[in-house]
Design a protein around this motif. Structure first.
Motif, PDB file in Angstrom:
ATOM      1  N   UNK A  97       0.035 -28.250 -28.078  1.00 60.14           N
ATOM      2  CA  UNK A  97       0.533 -29.593 -28.356  1.00 60.14           C
ATOM      3  C   UNK A  97      -0.146 -30.151 -29.602  1.00 60.14           C
ATOM      4  N   UNK A  98       0.672 -30.786 -30.434  1.00 56.77           N
ATOM      5  CA  UNK A  98       0.205 -31.472 -31.641  1.00 56.77           C
ATOM      6  C   UNK A  98       0.946 -32.794 -31.716  1.00 56.77           C
ATOM      7  N   UNK A  99       0.497 -33.672 -32.633  1.00 50.22           N
ATOM      8  CA  UNK A  99       1.280 -34.875 -32.861  1.00 50.22           C
ATOM      9  C   UNK A  99       2.624 -34.447 -33.458  1.00 50.22           C
ATOM     10  N   UNK A 100       3.592 -35.314 -33.445  1.00 48.62           N
ATOM     11  CA  UNK A 100       4.944 -34.956 -33.858  1.00 48.62           C
ATOM     12  C   UNK A 100       5.061 -34.595 -35.339  1.00 48.62           C
ATOM     13  N   UNK A 101       4.109 -35.025 -36.153  1.00 49.66           N
ATOM     14  CA  UNK A 101       4.103 -34.677 -37.582  1.00 49.66           C
ATOM     15  C   UNK A 101       3.348 -33.371 -37.843  1.00 49.66           C
ATOM     16  N   UNK A 102       2.833 -32.743 -36.783  1.00 47.09           N
ATOM     17  CA  UNK A 102       2.095 -31.478 -36.860  1.00 47.09           C
ATOM     18  C   UNK A 102       0.842 -31.594 -37.721  1.00 47.09           C
ATOM     19  N   UNK A 103       0.156 -32.738 -37.619  1.00 45.31           N
ATOM     20  CA  UNK A 103      -1.082 -32.942 -38.388  1.00 45.31           C
ATOM     21  C   UNK A 103      -2.332 -32.832 -37.527  1.00 45.31           C
ATOM     22  N   UNK A 139      -6.259 -29.593 -27.072  1.00 45.82           N
ATOM     23  CA  UNK A 139      -5.273 -29.353 -28.118  1.00 45.82           C
ATOM     24  C   UNK A 139      -5.615 -28.082 -28.874  1.00 45.82           C
ATOM     25  N   UNK A 140      -4.625 -27.240 -29.109  1.00 45.62           N
ATOM     26  CA  UNK A 140      -4.847 -26.001 -29.836  1.00 45.62           C
ATOM     27  C   UNK A 140      -5.129 -24.809 -28.961  1.00 45.62           C
ATOM     28  N   UNK A 141      -5.275 -25.008 -27.639  1.00 46.96           N
ATOM     29  CA  UNK A 141      -5.484 -23.878 -26.730  1.00 46.96           C
ATOM     30  C   UNK A 141      -4.127 -23.523 -26.109  1.00 46.96           C
ATOM     31  N   UNK A 142      -3.591 -22.339 -26.418  1.00 48.72           N
ATOM     32  CA  UNK A 142      -2.285 -21.950 -25.877  1.00 48.72           C
ATOM     33  C   UNK A 142      -2.309 -21.881 -24.351  1.00 48.72           C
ATOM     34  N   UNK A 143      -1.256 -22.412 -23.746  1.00 47.58           N
ATOM     35  CA  UNK A 143      -1.160 -22.419 -22.289  1.00 47.58           C
ATOM     36  C   UNK A 143       0.293 -22.389 -21.855  1.00 47.58           C
ATOM     37  N   UNK A 144       0.514 -22.024 -20.602  1.00 46.16           N
ATOM     38  CA  UNK A 144       1.837 -21.998 -20.010  1.00 46.16           C
ATOM     39  C   UNK A 144       1.700 -22.121 -18.498  1.00 46.16           C
ATOM     40  N   UNK A 169       3.926 -36.087 -28.318  1.00 50.67           N
ATOM     41  CA  UNK A 169       3.926 -34.681 -28.696  1.00 50.67           C
ATOM     42  C   UNK A 169       5.201 -34.010 -28.227  1.00 50.67           C
ATOM     43  N   UNK A 170       5.276 -32.717 -28.449  1.00 45.89           N
ATOM     44  CA  UNK A 170       6.359 -31.874 -27.982  1.00 45.89           C
ATOM     45  C   UNK A 170       5.754 -30.521 -27.639  1.00 45.89           C
ATOM     46  N   UNK A 171       6.589 -29.564 -27.245  1.00 43.27           N
ATOM     47  CA  UNK A 171       6.134 -28.194 -27.021  1.00 43.27           C
ATOM     48  C   UNK A 171       6.229 -27.445 -28.336  1.00 43.27           C
ATOM     49  N   UNK A 172       5.139 -26.851 -28.764  1.00 41.92           N
ATOM     50  CA  UNK A 172       5.111 -26.044 -29.977  1.00 41.92           C
ATOM     51  C   UNK A 172       4.834 -24.605 -29.540  1.00 41.92           C
ATOM     52  N   UNK A 173       5.897 -23.761 -29.434  1.00 40.70           N
ATOM     53  CA  UNK A 173       5.736 -22.414 -28.893  1.00 40.70           C
ATOM     54  C   UNK A 173       4.887 -21.518 -29.787  1.00 40.70           C
ATOM     55  N   UNK A 174       4.137 -20.626 -29.120  1.00 43.26           N
ATOM     56  CA  UNK A 174       3.293 -19.681 -29.842  1.00 43.26           C
ATOM     57  C   UNK A 174       3.211 -18.373 -29.070  1.00 43.26           C
ATOM     58  N   UNK A 186      -7.089 -19.629 -29.219  1.00 38.04           N
ATOM     59  CA  UNK A 186      -7.164 -21.056 -29.548  1.00 38.04           C
ATOM     60  C   UNK A 186      -7.247 -21.277 -31.064  1.00 38.04           C
ATOM     61  N   UNK A 187      -6.696 -22.403 -31.501  1.00 36.38           N
ATOM     62  CA  UNK A 187      -6.845 -22.836 -32.891  1.00 36.38           C
ATOM     63  C   UNK A 187      -7.606 -24.152 -32.899  1.00 36.38           C
ATOM     64  N   UNK A 188      -8.245 -24.464 -34.012  1.00 34.60           N
ATOM     65  CA  UNK A 188      -9.057 -25.684 -34.084  1.00 34.60           C
ATOM     66  C   UNK A 188      -8.475 -26.720 -35.034  1.00 34.60           C
ATOM     67  N   UNK A 189      -7.387 -26.376 -35.713  1.00 37.02           N
ATOM     68  CA  UNK A 189      -6.754 -27.297 -36.658  1.00 37.02           C
ATOM     69  C   UNK A 189      -5.249 -27.038 -36.639  1.00 37.02           C
ATOM     70  N   UNK A 190      -4.448 -28.095 -36.709  1.00 37.12           N
ATOM     71  CA  UNK A 190      -2.991 -27.964 -36.666  1.00 37.12           C
ATOM     72  C   UNK A 190      -2.454 -27.058 -37.772  1.00 37.12           C
TER      73      UNK A 190
END
Length: 198
Positions: free
Chosen positions: A67-73, A108-113, A143-148, A153-157
């Protein structure tokens, strides 16, 4: 700002599963059977995103996402309360059954399902799963679902790699109760435990 109370089991990537009294389950009145489940678990963050619930069964298998903010920042945290039934979550590639009344803090940034735990799995407290669960969720910000496809994990959008293939490829896999026993664990109180067949 108050410091965050440490409860539950915290993972290396910052996500946490809280079961038991740390899950902020309160019975405020001694003269009635009223139970309150709070999403905060001592958090000092101010959540202002969507708040809602999803009713799951084993055919509802979310694709892996962040999940990220809607502007992906900015990456956005999520809180999930398993209201009833038992869920299954994959967090950064590890599979856990989540007991009723447990909280999951997804950083935020940790992939989950998510999906429901199939019927016939016995939790350490004796609860037997029935293949359904209800989650209440709250996002830190809209936010929305951002598939990966990645479980890392990532630390920055800006590190997000969008998945553009068929979402079935990254959905929570269909698992039998026997497969859950061999692949998943559960957090009970502050311990990681094994599961067994009912």
């Amino acid at each position: 700002m108050a410091s965050e109370i440490q409860t539950g089991y915290s993972f290396f990537h910052g996500c946490r599963i809280t079961h038991g009294k740390g899950a902020v389950i309160k019975k405020p009145f001694t003269d009635m059977d009223l139970t309150m489940h709070e999403l905060t678990a001592g958090s000092s963050k101010g959540f202002s995103g969507q708040l809602g619930f999803i009713e799951f069964n084993t055919s509802c298998r979310l694709p892996r996402h962040i999940h990220m903010d809607l502007e992906k920042r900015r990456l956005a945290d999520e809180r999930i309360l398993v209201l009833h039934g038992a869920g299954m979550v994959e967090i950064a590639g590890e599979v856990f059954v989540v007991a009723p009344g447990s909280l999951v803090d997804a950083v935020g940034g940790v992939p989950h399902t998510w999906t429901a735990c199939p019927a016939g799995v016995q939790l350490p407290d004796g609860y037997v799963t029935d293949g359904t669960f209800t989650m209440v969720y709250e996002y830190e910000e809209p936010t929305s679902f951002f598939p990966t496809a990645s479980t890392a994990p990532i630390t920055d959008a800006s590190q997000y790699k969008e998945f553009t293939g068929n979402l079935d490829e990254i959905r929570f896999p269909k698992l039998t109760a026997k497969e859950v026993i061999s692949k998943a664990r559960i957090v009970m109180d502050q311990e990681i435990c094994n599961l067994k067949l009912a």
